[in-house]
Design a protein around this motif. Structure first.
Motif, short mmCIF file in Angstrom:
data_model
loop_
_atom_site.label_atom_id
_atom_site.label_comp_id
_atom_site.label_asym_id
_atom_site.label_seq_id
_atom_site.Cartn_x
_atom_site.Cartn_y
_atom_site.Cartn_z
N THR A 36 44.56 22.48 -25.84
CA THR A 36 43.81 23.54 -25.01
C THR A 36 45.18 24.24 -24.59
O THR A 36 46.44 24.15 -24.77
CB THR A 36 43.20 23.03 -23.68
N GLY A 37 44.90 25.32 -23.60
CA GLY A 37 46.08 26.04 -23.05
C GLY A 37 46.00 27.39 -23.56
O GLY A 37 45.32 27.73 -24.57
N GLY A 38 47.20 28.28 -23.43
CA GLY A 38 47.18 29.48 -24.03
C GLY A 38 47.66 29.46 -25.61
O GLY A 38 46.84 30.22 -26.17
N PRO A 40 47.23 27.63 -28.25
CA PRO A 40 46.34 27.44 -29.35
C PRO A 40 44.92 28.41 -29.51
O PRO A 40 44.16 28.28 -30.29
CB PRO A 40 45.70 26.14 -29.29
N GLY A 132 50.92 21.66 -28.16
CA GLY A 132 51.88 22.81 -27.28
C GLY A 132 52.68 21.99 -26.85
O GLY A 132 52.77 20.71 -26.90
N ILE A 133 53.82 22.78 -26.22
CA ILE A 133 54.73 22.04 -25.12
C ILE A 133 55.04 22.90 -23.84
O ILE A 133 54.66 24.06 -23.86
CB ILE A 133 56.02 22.09 -26.16
N GLY A 134 54.93 21.95 -22.73
CA GLY A 134 55.11 22.42 -21.50
C GLY A 134 56.53 22.84 -21.26
O GLY A 134 57.59 22.33 -22.03
N HIS A 138 56.49 18.60 -21.44
CA HIS A 138 55.33 17.71 -21.70
C HIS A 138 54.51 18.15 -22.90
O HIS A 138 54.66 19.19 -23.42
CB HIS A 138 54.58 17.82 -20.28
N ARG A 167 47.04 30.12 -13.28
CA ARG A 167 46.47 31.41 -13.53
C ARG A 167 44.89 31.43 -14.17
O ARG A 167 44.40 32.56 -14.02
CB ARG A 167 47.38 32.10 -14.89
N LYS A 202 59.13 29.48 -23.30
CA LYS A 202 59.23 28.29 -23.90
C LYS A 202 60.73 27.94 -24.70
O LYS A 202 61.30 27.13 -25.24
CB LYS A 202 58.33 27.94 -24.91
P1 PGA Z 1 50.31 26.56 -23.02
O1 PGA Z 1 50.60 25.17 -22.28
O2 PGA Z 1 49.98 26.68 -24.20
O3 PGA Z 1 49.21 27.45 -21.98
O4 PGA Z 1 51.64 27.36 -22.85
C1 PGA Z 1 51.31 24.37 -23.45
C2 PGA Z 1 51.32 22.85 -22.64
O5 PGA Z 1 51.41 23.03 -21.34
O6 PGA Z 1 51.21 21.92 -23.55
#
Ligand code: PGA
Length: 241
Positions: A36-38, A40, A132-134, A138, A167, A202
């Motif tokens: 999930t997240g922005g 994908p 995704g990657i934080g 993460h 957000r 990122k």
């Molecule tokens: P994001 O988050 O897609 O909203 O940038 C990615 C994630 O935290 O793994």
């Protein structure tokens, strides 16, 4: 790790969709790991469009999502269950009973973690995991310091993660402080991993991922030890590399 550089978010989404659609079309049944997240959202938009235009079917697909917030019901607009319905499941022909997301409302959260881990194993593992990657490295909600041996588990979210996700909520106080996430070892058992990265926020994470050593203080670094990782990243995310 194979790196595919693309110009922007749209191209990242298109490339990722082509990859995933190829996988779905080429097999009698596929188990996908979904995020999930922005990041994908664009990928899911491309899958929906392709489903309508080209008829790609998801009847043969099982899915397992990476994570879910603790304390949000399936009906909550900020739950990842709702995210997946809104952004993908309601627009394609996947059977909802073949989709899986940990329950953040389980009475016994430890039991729920074990149930989820076993469910993935019983399904034969994940063929293709979207990640995704934080900004802090993460993957899933595996925050820095998470054991590389971890299976599906309960996590306390890092302040930076709650701030990044605020957000979507009316205030940061509304962002849950805990989640259930697939563990690092769960993710590493996937037969293939597709990591999507977009945007200048990122940049640092990409630099660390590609140049630093493998360390639990930067969870995504473990991906360097996986035999089948493709990174699709846009120019903005690769500026420092
Ligand atoms: P994001 O988050 O897609 O909203 O940038 C990615 C994630 O935290 O793994």
């Amino acid at each position: 790790m194979k790196i595919i550089e693309v110009s922007d978010y749209k191209q990242m989404s298109v490339k990722a969709a082509q990859h995933l659609i190829g996988k779905v079309r080429s097999a009698d049944s596929v188990t996908l790991g979904l995020a999930t997240g922005g990041t994908p959202k664009g990928l899911y938009g491309e899958l929906i469009e392709d489903h309508h235009v080209n008829g790609t079917s998801y009847k043969c697909v099982n899915s397992f999502n990476l994570d879910e917030y603790i304390g949000l019901s399936k009906e909550d607009p900020n739950s990842y269950f709702q995210y997946m319905c809104t952004n993908l499941f309601s627009h394609i022909d996947i059977s909802l009973e073949n989709t899986h997301i940990p329950s953040g409302m389980a009475v016994n959260l430890q039991e729920e973690c074990n149930r989820y881990e076993n469910l993935i194993e019983q399904a034969g593992g994940i063929d293709l995991q979207v990640l995704g990657i934080g900004e802090n490295g993460h993957i899933g909600f595996n925050e820095p310091g998470t054991s590389f041996q971890s299976g599906t588990h309960l996590v306390d979210l890092a302040d930076s993660t709650r701030e990044a996700n605020a957000r979507y909520f009316s205030s940061i106080d509304e962002v849950p402080s805990q989640a259930i996430t697939m563990g690092i070892s769960t993710i590493m058992k996937s037969r293939e991993i597709l990591l999507l990265v977009s945007g200048s926020s990122k940049q640092e994470a990409m630099k660390k991922l590609l140049e630093n050593e493998v360390t639990e203080s930067f969870p995504a670094s473990i991906l360097r030890n996986h035999h089948n990782v493709t990174i699709i990243a846009d120019k903005d995310a690769l500026t420092l590399v």
